[in-house]
Design an enzyme around this catalytic site. Sequence first.
Site, short mmCIF file in Angstrom:
data_model
loop_
_atom_site.label_atom_id
_atom_site.label_comp_id
_atom_site.label_asym_id
_atom_site.label_seq_id
_atom_site.Cartn_x
_atom_site.Cartn_y
_atom_site.Cartn_z
N HIS A 129 0.97 -1.29 -0.12
CA HIS A 129 0.30 -0.33 -0.08
C HIS A 129 0.56 0.91 0.22
O HIS A 129 0.55 1.94 -0.78
CB HIS A 129 -1.03 0.11 1.02
CG HIS A 129 -1.68 1.03 1.05
ND1 HIS A 129 -3.17 1.25 1.20
CD2 HIS A 129 -1.42 2.70 1.82
CE1 HIS A 129 -3.65 2.74 1.82
NE2 HIS A 129 -2.34 3.21 2.14
N GLU A 130 1.69 0.98 1.10
CA GLU A 130 2.86 2.65 0.84
C GLU A 130 3.53 2.44 -0.38
O GLU A 130 3.68 3.76 -0.99
CB GLU A 130 3.64 2.38 2.36
CG GLU A 130 2.73 2.43 3.25
CD GLU A 130 1.84 3.19 3.40
OE1 GLU A 130 2.25 4.52 2.66
OE2 GLU A 130 0.62 3.60 4.07
N HIS A 182 1.38 4.16 -3.02
CA HIS A 182 1.43 6.30 -3.28
C HIS A 182 2.92 6.35 -3.88
O HIS A 182 2.93 7.44 -4.40
CB HIS A 182 1.67 6.14 -1.60
CG HIS A 182 0.23 5.93 -0.84
ND1 HIS A 182 -0.83 7.03 -1.60
CD2 HIS A 182 0.10 5.55 0.11
CE1 HIS A 182 -2.30 6.49 -0.23
NE2 HIS A 182 -1.51 5.92 0.19
N GLU A 213 -6.01 7.13 -1.32
CA GLU A 213 -5.94 5.97 -0.74
C GLU A 213 -6.55 4.77 -1.65
O GLU A 213 -5.65 3.46 -0.92
CB GLU A 213 -7.00 6.03 1.05
CG GLU A 213 -5.75 7.19 1.79
CD GLU A 213 -5.08 7.11 2.26
OE1 GLU A 213 -3.88 5.55 2.08
OE2 GLU A 213 -4.43 6.83 3.20
#
Length: 283
Positions: free
Chosen positions: A154-155, A158, A212
């Site tokens: 997930h990070e 980004h 997100e």
Amino acid sequence: MSGLFPNPSRRLLWATSLVATSAFLSLTGCANTRTTSAGAVGIDRPQFVSMVSAQDMETSSVKAYAAELNKARTAGKLNVNAQQVERVRAIARRLIPQTAAFRTDAPAWKWEVNVITSDQLNAWCMAGGKIAVYTALIDKLKLTDDELAAVMGHEISHALREHARERVSQKMATGLGVDLISIGLGLGSVGKDLVGMVSDVTISLPYSREHETEADRMGVELAARAGYDPRAAITLWEKMGSAGGGAPPELLSTHPAPANRMRDLEDYSRRVEPLYEAAKRRG
């Protein structure tokens, strides 16, 4: 006669600044780009990132990351548990090659992965692959490797998607509009500190729900391609949602409503299931 701008010269300056601001925003509104390939999850939203270059973001991220590591090192909180650090880095080593599904340049980034001792449930990845995972995520939530891969994916997403650059560009565009008006009124301009902005948008300030959701979807694909169960994203965020009592953890600050988010994760986990099965067969 009285009015808001009785002085004709000030009225002209105000009008000129408004025209300049409108023209600038009109031009930048069309200057959108796609920072990543769509991947199996189909991320295809054009982004406004033109106010700051990718190179400037990466250079500033290197400085901001070094400052965060130095702060943790000085406090005796950087990479304290060698076994824990190796576990996190081993997961990163499996995830990083899979970033090519979204960006062919990403596997060659100068990746760094470190663990910071903190009671905050948080993790982040700056431009160019500068990752930090906080120990509370591992210790308090008792994450499995699959769940840890979910949060790291997930990070990383980004950073792949250049969400920080997009946010900085939006902030700078808004700031330029203010500057133009201020200059027109003789009020001076507003200075900007890119390194500070990078730290703020990556670590301190919450991402938008749109950002997100994109990171959620890309994250499950990265995990699946790396041979981690994409459904672990669901149990990860369930654990996150139940942690911290009444105050949501940092990573949940602007996420979609829990029920909607779980449905979306379930949907996209199913979509990337074939990638996970193929990765398992490859071993």
